[in-house]
Design a protein around this motif. Structure first.
Motif, PDB file in Angstrom:
ATOM      1  N   HIS A   1       0.843  -1.197   0.000  1.00 21.31           N
ATOM      2  CA  HIS A   1       0.000   0.000   0.000  1.00 21.31           C
ATOM      3  C   HIS A   1       0.877   1.245   0.000  1.00 21.31           C
ATOM      4  O   HIS A   1       2.072   1.184   0.266  1.00 21.31           O
ATOM      5  CB  HIS A   1      -0.896   0.029   1.246  1.00 21.31           C
ATOM      6  CG  HIS A   1      -1.717  -1.205   1.444  1.00 21.31           C
ATOM      7  ND1 HIS A   1      -2.932  -1.394   0.850  1.00 21.31           N
ATOM      8  CD2 HIS A   1      -1.483  -2.332   2.193  1.00 21.31           C
ATOM      9  CE1 HIS A   1      -3.442  -2.567   1.211  1.00 21.31           C
ATOM     10  NE2 HIS A   1      -2.569  -3.158   2.020  1.00 21.31           N
ATOM     11  N   GLY A   2       0.251   2.380  -0.244  1.00 26.11           N
ATOM     12  CA  GLY A   2       0.955   3.653  -0.174  1.00 26.11           C
ATOM     13  C   GLY A   2       0.052   4.729   0.378  1.00 26.11           C
ATOM     14  O   GLY A   2      -1.178   4.619   0.348  1.00 26.11           O
ATOM     15  N   CYS A   3       0.657   5.790   0.897  1.00 26.29           N
ATOM     16  CA  CYS A   3      -0.131   6.905   1.414  1.00 26.29           C
ATOM     17  C   CYS A   3       0.710   8.171   1.433  1.00 26.29           C
ATOM     18  O   CYS A   3       1.940   8.131   1.389  1.00 26.29           O
ATOM     19  CB  CYS A   3      -0.694   6.605   2.807  1.00 26.29           C
ATOM     20  SG  CYS A   3       0.537   6.270   4.077  1.00 26.29           S
ATOM     21  N   GLY A   4       0.036   9.310   1.528  1.00 27.12           N
ATOM     22  CA  GLY A   4       0.707  10.591   1.662  1.00 27.12           C
ATOM     23  C   GLY A   4       1.410  11.048   0.400  1.00 27.12           C
ATOM     24  O   GLY A   4       0.995  10.730  -0.723  1.00 27.12           O
ATOM     25  N   ASP A   5       2.504  11.770   0.576  1.00 23.88           N
ATOM     26  CA  ASP A   5       3.220  12.358  -0.555  1.00 23.88           C
ATOM     27  C   ASP A   5       3.847  11.317  -1.462  1.00 23.88           C
ATOM     28  O   ASP A   5       4.208  11.626  -2.598  1.00 23.88           O
ATOM     29  CB  ASP A   5       4.312  13.310  -0.053  1.00 23.88           C
ATOM     30  CG  ASP A   5       3.749  14.614   0.478  1.00 23.88           C
ATOM     31  OD1 ASP A   5       2.528  14.832   0.345  1.00 23.88           O
ATOM     32  OD2 ASP A   5       4.524  15.408   1.043  1.00 23.88           O
ATOM     33  N   ALA A   6       4.007  10.094  -0.980  1.00 22.94           N
ATOM     34  CA  ALA A   6       4.529   9.030  -1.834  1.00 22.94           C
ATOM     35  C   ALA A   6       3.561   8.715  -2.972  1.00 22.94           C
ATOM     36  O   ALA A   6       3.962   8.146  -3.993  1.00 22.94           O
ATOM     37  CB  ALA A   6       4.807   7.768  -1.017  1.00 22.94           C
ATOM     38  N   LEU A   7       2.290   9.085  -2.784  1.00 20.51           N
ATOM     39  CA  LEU A   7       1.317   8.922  -3.864  1.00 20.51           C
ATOM     40  C   LEU A   7       1.275  10.186  -4.722  1.00 20.51           C
ATOM     41  O   LEU A   7       1.529  10.143  -5.914  1.00 20.51           O
ATOM     42  CB  LEU A   7      -0.068   8.640  -3.283  1.00 20.51           C
ATOM     43  CG  LEU A   7      -0.212   7.347  -2.472  1.00 20.51           C
ATOM     44  CD1 LEU A   7      -1.627   7.220  -1.936  1.00 20.51           C
ATOM     45  CD2 LEU A   7       0.149   6.137  -3.324  1.00 20.51           C
TER      46      LEU A   7
END
Length: 653
Positions: free
Chosen positions: A628-634
């Motif tokens: 999964h990913g979240c925040g500025d990494a997306l």
């Protein structure tokens, strides 16, 4: 801790009413969660059920407009109280407040100069042009309309009591109708409702009389400015504000709430650029002036310990708190239990107001559940199958995800390549001219909650394919929360070694800039560094921005603050300007007309467009069950989106 905050938590009386403590939940603004006709929705009921359970002694329901035409309506989805058909939902809210052991107050809010949102015009005492273009053109009210408006307020008060509320409140907060009559700026009438302060206050006095007659001995609260902050526009002086309080007290109001500022005020009143406790002197003056009238206050006063001391010192009688309880509805209980390190502090980002001023429902940077209390997807349920989760990155989004997942029963380990929690926020917070302690409180909260929830923190740990191969099958899920970085590829390659440095390196203190600094990027990162380097370190700073305006990624309600700082500090800003070359002792730039300039520099800071750190998504795809990913990494955005992303992922992973 309840003993330590003994004045704040002492039971008291207010007229004939018993009050459990000296905390009043204030209706700081409307939620915009409701129907366009003013009907209360399930979304609003969900919020108010939570507010009712905050353990405040007095709880004020958000302002309802009192007129059927909607001249008093400030926001598209503001609640209405001009007809009995609205009563069932108000009855439920009053019932919840009473069931929780609190006194229930209903605010009546006629927006005046800021109203008529559906009508294309607003009403006010005199035709004074708007200074902000998004408000409606004004019409002057007649004496007959004044009498009608007062009667509508009285009818709304009767209706509130009929719904089960113990009393009502009228407000001048933010420059609404009551403030419009009181102020020299908007009241230029020549009849008995204008001119002298006594005449300008006549509307207020008649309003108080009508409401008190309508509701008998039920209490009436009035919110009045201790300072308008409208000197630029010819508003009331501070002395005039307190004379108006004296008039209201003599008319028999049962409590005065001291507030600060108008929406049009050219200076801040509640943002994080105002230090906590800054306005306490206004409450102290009100209490000294009116010792027999209960005074409630809370503007930029988020700390229960400070509020307790103010009450002990006799500065005011009740702590009026709103936004800190939006940020953390458990604030009162945590304060009573001595668990202040677990409090999600209101950081004064004014995300709530930024959204309201765009006619959107308000949300909170620190509380992703605000406005979603009714939604099962935002409620934390125990994990059906507890997992071992690795979170890569200890910035706000990663830590929010980790904490949320741990609360649901997952075993969480956070890997951070740096040596502290907080990611880039920690570095930029230290450079914030507003109140760095507010932003650092976010970092402190995450650090404390990781310990409280037994989240394993592995600092100075880099996750890459090699590291992952050494821990295959140890984790069920991985969350990529690796943030973003300034895109150096968008800049010309420097020809002078060491001249170009990264904003994050400067923010973290790993690079100390020279005396002459050029900051490439006029967004919040570049502005924060430029302001701090000029104000605190005396550097000569120039900002270069390719767009037409600076602060493009700054919260709408805070853009003006950066613009004002840049002007106050005398920092040159070159907008609509391209970078041609970096080297030879400076930066060569081109203006929109094609003219070129060499900006001498000892240090050039790359603080422009950011790109997400997404490499791990591809590298780990075949190395773990869930990725999964979240925040500025997306997508690189702001603190609000980072925290909300992390929470939503942690709630469902």
């Amino acid at each position: 801790m309840t003993q330590a905050l003994s004045r704040l938590f002492e039971p008291t009386t207010w007229g004939k009413l018993a009050v459990r403590n000296r905390i009043k939940y204030g209706a700081c603004c409307v939620s915009n969660y409701n129907e366009r006709d003013g009907t209360i929705t399930v979304r609003e009921l969900g919020r108010m059920q939570v507010i009712a359970g905050t353990d405040c002694g007095i709880i004020t329901n958000q302002g309802a407009y009192p007129d059927p035409l909607g001249e008093g309506k400030a926001y598209f989805r503001q609640v209405a109280l001009h007809d009995d058909r609205f009563l069932p939902q108000f009855e439920r809210i009053a019932g919840w407040i009473h069931a929780a052991g609190a006194v229930a107050i209903q605010q009546i809010l006629h927006a005046g100069r800021y109203g008529g949102i559906d009508l294309g015009y607003c009403i006010q005492p005199s035709v004074v042009p708007q200074t902000l273009p998004h408000f409606r053109p004004p019409r002057e009210v007649t004496k007959e309309q004044i009498r009608e408006t007062i009667a509508q307020h009285a009818d709304a008060a009767r209706r509130a009591l009929k719904a089960g509320f113990d009393g009502t409140e009228v407000t001048s907060f933010m420059g609404y109708l009551l403030a419009n009559f009181n102020s020299r700026f908007t009241n230029r009438r020549s009849d008995e409702y204008g001119g002298s302060l006594k005449n300008r206050g006549r509307f207020m006095c008649e309003l108080i009389d009508a409401i008190k007659q309508a509701q008998g001995d039920a209490p009436l609260v009035i919110r009045l400015n201790g300072a308008e902050l409208m000197d630029r526009w010819g508003g009331n002086t501070e002395d005039e504000c307190f004379e108006l309080m004296q008039m209201a007290a003599e008319r028999g109001v049962d409590m005065i709430s001291v507030t600060v500022g108008w929406q049009e005020a050219p200076e801040s009143s509640i943002g994080r650029d105002i230090p906590p406790g800054h306005w306490n002197h206004l409450a102290r003056r009100a209490k000294q002036l009116l010792p027999a009238t209960p005074i409630t206050f809370g503007n930029r006063l988020p700390d229960p310990a400070m509020a307790d001391q103010c009450i002990a010192d006799g500065d005011f009688d009740f702590w009026e708190v709103c936004r800190p309880l939006l940020a953390d509805p458990d604030l009162v209980r945590k304060a009573a239990a001595g668990r202040m390190k677990e409090v999600r502090r209101c950081i004064g980002s004014l995300n709530c107001l930024s959204r309201l001023f765009r006619d959107l429902p308000y949300t909170c940077t620190m509380n992703p559940q605000l406005g979603h209390e009714y939604d099962p997807a935002y409620q934390l349920q125990p994990a059906v199958a507890p997992k071992k989760i690795m979170v890569i990155g200890a910035g706000p989004s990663g830590m929010e995800c980790a904490i949320t997942a741990a609360r649901r029963g997952h075993a969480v380990t956070v890997f951070e390549r740096g040596d502290e929690v907080g990611g880039s926020l920690a570095g930029y917070a230290k450079h914030d001219l507003a109140n760095s302690d507010d932003l650092m409180s976010v970092v402190d909260y995450y650090r404390h909650m990781a310990q409280a929830l037994n989240i394993e923190l592995r600092l100075r740990s880099t996750i890459d394919p090699k590291a992952m191969r050494g821990m295959l099958h140890q984790y069920d899920a991985a969350v990529v929360a690796t943030g973003a970085r300034v895109d150096h590829a968008a800049l010309p390659a420097p020809t002078q070694p060491g001249l170009l440095v990264d904003a994050a390196e400067v923010a973290a203190g790993r690079v100390v800039p020279g005396q002459r600094v050029v900051v490439l990027g006029g967004g919040k990162i570049g502005l924060t560094l430029a302001e701090a380097l000029k104000h605190r370190e005396g550097r000569e700073v120039t900002v270069v921005e390719p767009a037409k305006r600076i602060a493009g990624d700054v919260m709408p309600s805070f853009k003006w603050r950066h613009t004002a700082w840049i002007e106050e500090l005398g920092i040159p800003v070159l907008t609509s300007t391209r970078v041609l070359a970096i080297g030879d002792g400076g930066v060569r730039v081109a203006a929109a007309d094609g003219s070129q300039t060499l900006l001498p520099a000892d240090t050039v800071i790359a603080a422009g467009e950011r790109r997400p750190n997404q490499e791990l998504f591809h590298e780990l795809e075949w190395m773990i069950d869930e990725l999964h990913g979240c925040g500025d990494a997306l997508v690189p955005r702001g603190l609000t989106q980072a925290i909300h992303d992390g929470f939503r992922l942690g709630a469902r992973i």
